[in-house]
Design an enzyme around this catalytic site. Structure first.
Site, mmCIF file in Angstrom:
data_model
loop_
_atom_site.group_PDB
_atom_site.id
_atom_site.type_symbol
_atom_site.label_atom_id
_atom_site.label_comp_id
_atom_site.label_asym_id
_atom_site.label_seq_id
_atom_site.Cartn_x
_atom_site.Cartn_y
_atom_site.Cartn_z
ATOM 1 N N HIS A 133 0.847 -1.210 0.000
ATOM 2 C CA HIS A 133 0.000 0.000 0.000
ATOM 3 C C HIS A 133 0.867 1.238 0.000
ATOM 4 O O HIS A 133 1.871 1.279 0.695
ATOM 5 C CB HIS A 133 -0.883 0.041 1.250
ATOM 6 C CG HIS A 133 -1.705 -1.178 1.454
ATOM 7 N ND1 HIS A 133 -1.187 -2.341 1.969
ATOM 8 C CD2 HIS A 133 -3.009 -1.425 1.198
ATOM 9 C CE1 HIS A 133 -2.128 -3.262 2.022
ATOM 10 N NE2 HIS A 133 -3.249 -2.745 1.562
ATOM 11 N N LYS A 159 -1.676 -8.174 -4.029
ATOM 12 C CA LYS A 159 -2.525 -6.983 -3.808
ATOM 13 C C LYS A 159 -1.670 -5.718 -3.852
ATOM 14 O O LYS A 159 -0.716 -5.577 -3.090
ATOM 15 C CB LYS A 159 -3.227 -7.064 -2.447
ATOM 16 C CG LYS A 159 -4.061 -5.813 -2.165
ATOM 17 C CD LYS A 159 -4.673 -5.793 -0.789
ATOM 18 C CE LYS A 159 -5.390 -4.463 -0.553
ATOM 19 N NZ LYS A 159 -5.745 -4.269 0.864
ATOM 20 N N LYS A 310 -15.033 22.561 -20.735
ATOM 21 C CA LYS A 310 -15.862 22.598 -21.953
ATOM 22 C C LYS A 310 -15.088 23.119 -23.168
ATOM 23 O O LYS A 310 -15.294 22.651 -24.280
ATOM 24 C CB LYS A 310 -17.121 23.441 -21.708
ATOM 25 C CG LYS A 310 -18.097 22.757 -20.747
ATOM 26 C CD LYS A 310 -19.380 23.549 -20.611
ATOM 27 C CE LYS A 310 -20.367 22.777 -19.754
ATOM 28 N NZ LYS A 310 -21.694 23.366 -19.741
ATOM 29 N N ASP A 351 -26.375 21.452 -24.245
ATOM 30 C CA ASP A 351 -26.985 22.435 -23.336
ATOM 31 C C ASP A 351 -27.969 23.344 -24.063
ATOM 32 O O ASP A 351 -29.088 23.576 -23.604
ATOM 33 C CB ASP A 351 -25.904 23.325 -22.706
ATOM 34 C CG ASP A 351 -25.191 22.640 -21.549
ATOM 35 O OD1 ASP A 351 -25.774 21.736 -20.933
ATOM 36 O OD2 ASP A 351 -24.038 23.020 -21.271
#
Ligand code: NAP
Length: 533
Positions: A133, A159, A310, A351
């Site tokens: 980890h 893992k 955007k 939109d």
């Protein structure tokens, strides 16, 4: 099969068994008993394993690997040995790779109580998960760690978990799973790592973790079982499932995952829709989106794109040689990315169409009926620009009223060419002029009246001309009934809620991506239910 595993931090056997029963009821396949705080009595750990209603992993995570156990390795290994040799055995024991590599004595002890090819004790059945980890970021030696675990004969499961620096890290987790030599768990922590958790089954991971309750997670970014199974439809995800998302920064508040996933469910479409947080810079957008498009096994087919990306979407699709919807080009912003069946990219803006159709429905006309209509738009931000362009490029006469008039003028000037071609017009006036406006349609595209400032309104004095022939449309959708709409209704106007625009812009995206008609009633239903929750 990829298991859904619920981690349970053990404080007492009664609490842990009660949590395991709840996990089973919620649909988990496996539980992980985290005994970090519960190591005083090895017999009690063995008894807990025996009482578990589900197969279990037993883990005693030390503080140096993000856990809570701060005692000696010798002691925690003795507790794990005891659990593995009890009458009812855990399915797996979890041990950190670092601990395994550090001590020959520990390796010898653990190897004696887990099942592997060289094991001579037939009564031993628990598999060993070797784990690594990193709560700070991606370890530089990630692949060395991976190989060390995979090449350890006693290790049954590899893992790896690390904190995602961006959504690109999920791609590395997926590649690790695709190339696995042994059963593998590869998870990214944090908000950016959610995809690795939700899509673990798509890439054949041994398991994913999900928390019983929002406050009971054992790692950052872990969804709850309810979110994983309800919102993200864990049980339906297959290797072929197509992936969509909402790109923005931030995106945690977005309702788009709620409605699109509900839409997939309602139509039986094999898709899943995820939040995709991407840092504001264009380079971050480009690198992240490109990495998702570049892994064929991900089947990433499209995204909703919101602030601040955007404009970045247009630039990206242009650079990739894709196609841009002409009006999105005029507006200068797109909110929808679609990877078409031939692999090419398409950017569009749903939109403006959503705003047009919401108003047209209220007037009982189609888009061609907008020609010559007088429309007042309040605001001159990004959304207002799309609304102004949409109406004016359909022949309407739009007046922009904005606090900063220079911004309104900038929109009017930049749209002048395409608007004139369409027979429309864009003028600019002050906010004070609204009182005398002769518009038939008023559209609020400012945040005034939005939750929590619900007593605000962009029109404290309703215009004198308001009445049954007027449409008042508030693009705000939280709350649905704003003060502006309440007062407009009192004056006899038709009112349109921002919920209609939100539902319609999403419906157009859904139809583009799936080729199916969007279940708008479902979209409305889940939004209304969510607002009431
Ligand atoms: P934006 O770019 O930040 O623009 C905000 C606009 O509101 C600007 O013109 C700003 O005026 C004006 N404004 C802000 N505070 C004001 C105040 N106190 N008094 C007067 N004017 C004020 O935001 P946007 O992206 O265009 O979004 C605007 C709103 O549209 C959002 O709040 C949202 O509710 C709505 N929206 C709805 C949908 C939907 O699907 N329903 C989609 C997109 C947006 P200045 O230019 O003077 O700063």
């Amino acid at each position: 099969m990829t298991f859904l595993c619920v981690p349970i931090m053990v404080d007492s056997p009664a609490q842990a068994v009660a949590d395991a029963i709840r996990a089973q009821t919620a649909g988990a396949d496996l539980v992980e008993f985290r005994i970090d705080r519960f190591t005083q009595d090895p017999q009690q750990v063995a008894a807990l394993v025996a009482e578990s209603p589900l197969p279990c992993i037993v883990t005693c995570r030390p503080t140096w690997e993000g856990g809570e156990f701060d005692g000696e390795d010798q002691w925690r290994v003795a507790v794990l040995e005891h659990a593995a040799l009890g009458t009812c055995k855990p399915a797996y024991l979890d041990l950190e790779l670092a601990a395994w590599q550090r001590s020959a004595n520990l390796r010898q002890k653990v190897a004696l109580v887990v099942d592997h090819a060289d094991q001579v004790r037939r009564e031993v059945t628990s598999g060993l998960i070797l784990s690594s980890h990193d709560f700070q970021g991606r370890p530089v030696d990630l692949h060395r760690r991976l190989m060390a675990m995979a090449e350890t004969p006693a290790c049954r499961v590899v893992k790896l978990a690390w904190r995602a620096r961006s959504i690109r890290d999920n791609i590395e987790a997926f590649e690790i799973l695709l190339r696995r030599l042994k059963p593998t768990i590869a998870l990214c922590m944090g908000e950016e790592g959610l995809a690795s958790r939700v899509l673990a089954g798509k890439f054949g991971a041994l398991l994913t973790f999900a928390a019983l309750d929002a406050d009971k997670g054992t790692a950052p970014g872990q969804p709850t079982v309810a979110e994983l199974r309800g919102l993200y439809r864990w049980d339906r995800i297959t290797p072929q499932t197509r992936v969509f998302g909402v790109i923005g920064h931030p995106v945690g508040h977005s309702k788009s995952p709620l409605i699109h996933n509900a839409g997939f469910d309602a139509t039986g479409f094999d898709g899943v829709y995820l939040p995709m947080p991407i840092a504001p810079a264009y380079e971050a957008f480009k690198a992240s989106v490109f990495s998702w498009l570049d892994l064929p096994e991900l089947h990433f087919q499209g995204a909703s794109v919101t602030i601040p990306h955007k404009e970045n979407l247009l630039r990206f699709v242009r650079e990739q040689g894709g196609v841009i919807e002409p009006l999105a080009e005029v507006i200068g912003a797109a909110n929808t990315l679609h990877r078409r069946p031939d692999g090419s990219l398409y950017a569009s803006n749903t939109d403006y169409g959503a705003a047009l159709d919401a108003v047209c429905d209220s007037l009982g006309i189609d888009r061609s009926g907008l020609r010559g209509r007088r429309v007042a738009v309040l605001g001159a931000g990004g959304a207002a620009r799309a609304v102004v362009a949409g109406f004016a490029c359909h022949g309407a006469h739009v007046t922009i009223h904005n606090r900063t008039e220079a911004k309104a003028r900038q929109i009017a000037e930049s749209l002048a060419g395409p608007v004139a071609d369409a027979g429309g017009s864009v003028a600019v006036a002050s906010l004070d002029d609204l009182a005398f406006s002769a518009a038939e349609v008023f559209i609020n595209v400012t945040p005034l009246g939005m939750y929590p400032q619900v007593e605000q309104t962009p029109l404290p004095q309703p215009p004198a001309g308001w009445g049954p022939g007027t449409v008042v449309f508030d693009t705000i959708y939280n709350p649905q009934q704003t003060r502006l709409l309440r007062e407009a209704a009192e004056a006899g106007c038709h009112t349109v809620s921002g919920l209609e625009m939100f539902v319609r812009q999403a419906a157009a995206q859904f139809a583009l991506w799936t080729g199916l008609e969007a279940p708008m009633a479902t979209f409305r239903e889940v939004l209304i239910r969510d607002a009431g929750a």
